[in-house]
Write a protein that holds these residues in place. Sequence first.
Motif, PDB file in Angstrom:
ATOM      1  N   CYS A 139       1.036  -1.139  -0.227  1.00 26.82           N
ATOM      2  CA  CYS A 139       0.025   0.019   0.090  1.00 26.82           C
ATOM      3  C   CYS A 139       1.077   1.353  -0.277  1.00 26.82           C
ATOM      4  CB  CYS A 139      -0.945  -0.049   1.234  1.00 26.82           C
ATOM      5  SG  CYS A 139       0.094   0.262   2.694  1.00 26.82           S
ATOM      6  N   ARG A 161       0.625   2.591  -5.138  1.00 30.83           N
ATOM      7  CA  ARG A 161      -0.602   1.621  -4.307  1.00 30.83           C
ATOM      8  C   ARG A 161      -1.575   2.480  -3.902  1.00 30.83           C
ATOM      9  NH1 ARG A 161       2.705  -1.166  -6.960  1.00 30.83           N
ATOM     10  NH2 ARG A 161       3.691  -3.205  -5.994  1.00 30.83           N
ATOM     11  N   CYS A 165      -3.761   2.321   4.318  1.00 31.79           N
ATOM     12  CA  CYS A 165      -2.913   1.161   4.497  1.00 31.79           C
ATOM     13  C   CYS A 165      -3.662   0.260   5.801  1.00 31.79           C
ATOM     14  CB  CYS A 165      -1.469   1.439   5.167  1.00 31.79           C
ATOM     15  SG  CYS A 165      -0.391   2.059   3.669  1.00 31.79           S
TER      16      CYS A 165
END
Length: 331
Positions: A139, A161, A165
Motif C-alpha cells: 500500500c 498503491r 494502509c
Amino acid sequence: MAWAAWLVLWALWALRGWSCLRCDPGSMQLLQELTGPYLSRQLRGDPGLRERLEALLQRSIEGLAELPIGLPSYMGVIDEKTMGEAAAHFRRAVTRIMENDYKDGQLFNEMMWSLQALRESFTSLMARFQREVFCPNKCGHMVHQFIDCRACRTEIYSCNRGLYCGERRLQVQEDDDLILDCALSWHRASYGAKSYRFYRARGNSEEVMVTSPDAFLLKKEVTANDSGRYRCEMLNTKGWVCSELRFQVTVTPLPGNSTPLPMPPLLGPLTLPPSSHPTPLGGPGDWTVWIIIGSSAGLVLLLIGGCAWLFRRQREVPKEDQDSPGGQLNT
C-alpha cells in the motif's frame, strides 16, 4: 581451436544477467585486464583468435543492457547494495582466473565454470532484489533510487498503491501510556526524508495533534476521554501524502476503580444508618426489648425476695430457742 568458439558462445549466454556490471567501474577495469594483457599472454600463439575473442566479450557485455524486461527476473534496474554484491562476485571470479596460468583447454574449463557460478549468483541476487527491494510496499506511495542498467545513471522510481494502509485497534488501560506507531515495514527503504502527521477525530472533523519526523506518538497516562479515532499520514519531502493509517483506541478502566464512600466525622455522636428494612411495630424487634426488660426485672425481684426471706429466717431462730424445753428455768 574449437574450444575458443565455444567459450565465446558460453560467455554470450552466461553473462546475459550481468548487464548491470557495465555500470561498475571496478568490474569494467578488471574485464579490460582479462581481455587485454591476460588473453594476449595466454593466447600468444593465435593473435587473430585473441582479438576476435576480446571483441566478442566486450560487445556481449555492452549489448546486455538491451535484455527483455521481465517482472520476475529482470527490470533493467538495480540498487547500489545488489550492485556491490554482484560486482564483488565478478571481481573474485576474474581475479582467481588471472592469478593462475591457465592455458588452452584448462582455461576454457575454468572460464566456463566461473561464468556458470557467476550466472547462478546473479540470478539469486536479482530474485532477492525483485522480492525484497523492488516495490515491496503493498500500500502507499514508495519512492526508489535505482541505477538504470542501460544509461548507467541513478533514477527515481515510484511504486504507487492505494494510500490507505488499514486500521489498527488498540486497547489500553487507564493511566497507562498510549503509543500510536505509524511506521510501516517499507517506510525505511523509501527514498528521501519523511515526516509523520497525527490527527484526532472530533465528531465529523479532525484536529492536527502533531507533525514530526518521528513515526510514533506517545500520550502518557490516558483517561477514558482519550478513547476514540485517530489517524496518521506519512509525508515525503514535498509534503505529499505517501501512506495513511487509522487507529481505533479504547481505554479500559482500572480493575475495582469506583467512587470512594465519604468518611464519617471524627467527632460527634455515633449514629447508625437507618435499616433498609425497618421492623414494623410489634414485630420481633419490640419483643426482644420486652424480653430483656422482663428478665432484668424478674432477676431483681428474685434477689429482693431472697434477701427478705433470709432476713426473716434469722429473726425467727432465737424465738424458737426460747420456746424449746431445754430452754425453761427451774424455780
